[in-house]
Design an enzyme around this catalytic site. Structure first.
Site, PDB file in Angstrom:
ATOM      1  N   CYS A   1       1.481  13.279 -23.841  1.00 28.29           N
ATOM      2  CA  CYS A   1       1.500  13.623 -22.409  1.00 28.29           C
ATOM      3  C   CYS A   1       1.472  12.367 -21.536  1.00 28.29           C
ATOM      4  O   CYS A   1       1.072  11.289 -21.975  1.00 28.29           O
ATOM      5  CB  CYS A   1       0.383  14.609 -22.056  1.00 28.29           C
ATOM      6  SG  CYS A   1      -1.127  13.898 -21.411  1.00 28.29           S
TER       7      CYS A   1
ATOM      8  N   CYS B   1      -1.850  10.564 -21.241  1.00 25.07           N
ATOM      9  CA  CYS B   1      -2.207   9.898 -22.509  1.00 25.07           C
ATOM     10  C   CYS B   1      -1.446   8.570 -22.610  1.00 25.07           C
ATOM     11  O   CYS B   1      -1.989   7.572 -23.086  1.00 25.07           O
ATOM     12  CB  CYS B   1      -1.895  10.788 -23.715  1.00 25.07           C
ATOM     13  SG  CYS B   1      -3.109  12.113 -23.967  1.00 25.07           S
TER      14      CYS B   1
ATOM     15  N   ASP C   1      -3.182   7.521  -7.606  1.00 29.74           N
ATOM     16  CA  ASP C   1      -2.123   8.520  -7.690  1.00 29.74           C
ATOM     17  C   ASP C   1      -0.827   7.883  -7.180  1.00 29.74           C
ATOM     18  O   ASP C   1      -0.822   7.175  -6.173  1.00 29.74           O
ATOM     19  CB  ASP C   1      -2.482   9.752  -6.841  1.00 29.74           C
ATOM     20  CG  ASP C   1      -1.595  10.951  -7.170  1.00 29.74           C
ATOM     21  OD1 ASP C   1      -2.124  11.942  -7.701  1.00 29.74           O
ATOM     22  OD2 ASP C   1      -0.373  10.886  -6.921  1.00 29.74           O
TER      23      ASP C   1
ATOM     24  N   ASN D   1      -6.837  20.889 -10.257  1.00 34.00           N
ATOM     25  CA  ASN D   1      -5.926  22.026 -10.319  1.00 34.00           C
ATOM     26  C   ASN D   1      -5.879  22.526 -11.755  1.00 34.00           C
ATOM     27  O   ASN D   1      -5.828  21.720 -12.693  1.00 34.00           O
ATOM     28  CB  ASN D   1      -4.535  21.605  -9.846  1.00 34.00           C
ATOM     29  CG  ASN D   1      -4.548  21.134  -8.405  1.00 34.00           C
ATOM     30  OD1 ASN D   1      -5.241  21.706  -7.568  1.00 34.00           O
ATOM     31  ND2 ASN D   1      -3.812  20.082  -8.114  1.00 34.00           N
TER      32      ASN D   1
ATOM     33  N   GLY E   1      -1.636  25.325  -9.674  1.00 39.52           N
ATOM     34  CA  GLY E   1      -0.666  24.283  -9.303  1.00 39.52           C
ATOM     35  C   GLY E   1      -0.778  23.017 -10.135  1.00 39.52           C
ATOM     36  O   GLY E   1      -0.396  21.940  -9.692  1.00 39.52           O
TER      37      GLY E   1
ATOM     38  N   HIS F   1      -7.524  16.212 -14.798  1.00 33.64           N
ATOM     39  CA  HIS F   1      -7.726  15.124 -13.843  1.00 33.64           C
ATOM     40  C   HIS F   1      -8.382  15.665 -12.586  1.00 33.64           C
ATOM     41  O   HIS F   1      -8.097  16.782 -12.153  1.00 33.64           O
ATOM     42  CB  HIS F   1      -6.412  14.420 -13.494  1.00 33.64           C
ATOM     43  CG  HIS F   1      -5.318  15.347 -13.076  1.00 33.64           C
ATOM     44  ND1 HIS F   1      -4.598  16.098 -13.972  1.00 33.64           N
ATOM     45  CD2 HIS F   1      -4.830  15.661 -11.842  1.00 33.64           C
ATOM     46  CE1 HIS F   1      -3.706  16.829 -13.323  1.00 33.64           C
ATOM     47  NE2 HIS F   1      -3.832  16.590 -12.023  1.00 33.64           N
TER      48      HIS F   1
ATOM     49  N   HIS G   1      -8.606  14.849  -8.646  1.00 28.58           N
ATOM     50  CA  HIS G   1      -8.083  14.085  -7.525  1.00 28.58           C
ATOM     51  C   HIS G   1      -9.281  13.704  -6.665  1.00 28.58           C
ATOM     52  O   HIS G   1     -10.092  14.577  -6.324  1.00 28.58           O
ATOM     53  CB  HIS G   1      -7.154  14.940  -6.653  1.00 28.58           C
ATOM     54  CG  HIS G   1      -5.908  15.407  -7.338  1.00 28.58           C
ATOM     55  ND1 HIS G   1      -4.673  14.845  -7.100  1.00 28.58           N
ATOM     56  CD2 HIS G   1      -5.697  16.397  -8.234  1.00 28.58           C
ATOM     57  CE1 HIS G   1      -3.754  15.473  -7.829  1.00 28.58           C
ATOM     58  NE2 HIS G   1      -4.349  16.426  -8.519  1.00 28.58           N
TER      59      HIS G   1
HETATM   60  P1  AMP Z   1      -1.535  18.036 -10.448  1.00 31.47           P
HETATM   61  O1  AMP Z   1      -0.567  18.784  -9.590  1.00 31.47           O
HETATM   62  O2  AMP Z   1      -2.963  18.327 -10.107  1.00 31.47           O
HETATM   63  O3  AMP Z   1      -1.242  18.191 -11.929  1.00 31.47           O
HETATM   64  O4  AMP Z   1      -1.357  16.523 -10.063  1.00 31.47           O
HETATM   65  C1  AMP Z   1      -0.687  15.576 -10.814  1.00 31.47           C
HETATM   66  C2  AMP Z   1      -0.743  14.299 -10.021  1.00 31.47           C
HETATM   67  O5  AMP Z   1      -0.316  13.245 -10.868  1.00 31.47           O
HETATM   68  C3  AMP Z   1       0.156  14.272  -8.778  1.00 31.47           C
HETATM   69  O6  AMP Z   1      -0.644  14.051  -7.626  1.00 31.47           O
HETATM   70  C4  AMP Z   1       1.106  13.119  -9.053  1.00 31.47           C
HETATM   71  O7  AMP Z   1       1.431  12.392  -7.894  1.00 31.47           O
HETATM   72  C5  AMP Z   1       0.333  12.293 -10.057  1.00 31.47           C
HETATM   73  N1  AMP Z   1       1.151  11.453 -10.928  1.00 31.47           N
HETATM   74  C6  AMP Z   1       2.258  11.828 -11.623  1.00 31.47           C
HETATM   75  N2  AMP Z   1       2.727  10.790 -12.344  1.00 31.47           N
HETATM   76  C7  AMP Z   1       1.904   9.736 -12.093  1.00 31.47           C
HETATM   77  C8  AMP Z   1       1.873   8.388 -12.530  1.00 31.47           C
HETATM   78  N3  AMP Z   1       2.768   7.880 -13.389  1.00 31.47           N
HETATM   79  N4  AMP Z   1       0.885   7.580 -12.066  1.00 31.47           N
HETATM   80  C9  AMP Z   1      -0.023   8.064 -11.198  1.00 31.47           C
HETATM   81  N5  AMP Z   1      -0.059   9.334 -10.761  1.00 31.47           N
HETATM   82  C10 AMP Z   1       0.903  10.157 -11.186  1.00 31.47           C
END
Ligand code: AMP
Length: 110
Positions: free
Chosen positions: A2, A5, A28, A82, A88, A95, A97
């Site tokens: 993933c 990871c 982020d 989330n 969502g 994670h 936020h």
């Molecule tokens: P979620 O919708 O809660 O799964 O949020 C996933 C978050 O991961 C989003 O806010 C994305 O902007 C963030 N994200 C996706 N790819 C990366 C990355 N390579 N580095 C940092 N954040 C990321």
């Protein structure tokens, strides 16, 4: 493997804010507020539904360490996780936020 990871393994670059044995915190890529960082367990856990209470207790301690380090523990912040489809969740690696650095508006909007 993933996406998060791969970030843990250093195969995808990230702007690291903090790390300890169990957790990693990085910016982020799509910032929604002045401070928008993600806190993740290094071990793959799909979502909040799957975290063990003891691991969550450790994560709480790490998040509190980070908010002190960023000096937002008193001014405030928002924590969001989330979960699955209706929550969502896009990245299927737990994670939190952490949003801060400014006064945030109401969030109860679709
Ligand atoms: P979620 O919708 O809660 O799964 O949020 C996933 C978050 O991961 C989003 O806010 C994305 O902007 C963030 N994200 C996706 N790819 C990366 C990355 N390579 N580095 C940092 N954040 C990321």
């Amino acid at each position: 493997m993933c996406l998060f990871c791969k970030i843990v393994d250093g195969d995808i670059p990230s702007k690291k804010i903090y790390e300890d044995d169990e957790f990693l915190c990085f910016e982020d890529i799509n910032r929604l507020s002045k401070i928008h960082i993600l806190i993740i367990p290094k071990k793959h856990i799909e979502s909040f539904e799957d975290i063990l209470p003891q691991t969550m207790a450790n994560m709480t301690k790490t998040i509190q360490t980070i908010t002190k380090k960023l000096d937002i523990n008193k001014s405030g912040y928002r924590l969001i996780t989330n979960i699955a489809k209706d929550g969502g969740q896009e990245v299927k690696h737990l994670h939190f936020h952490l949003l801060s650095g400014e006064k945030l508006g109401a969030m109860y909007k679709k």
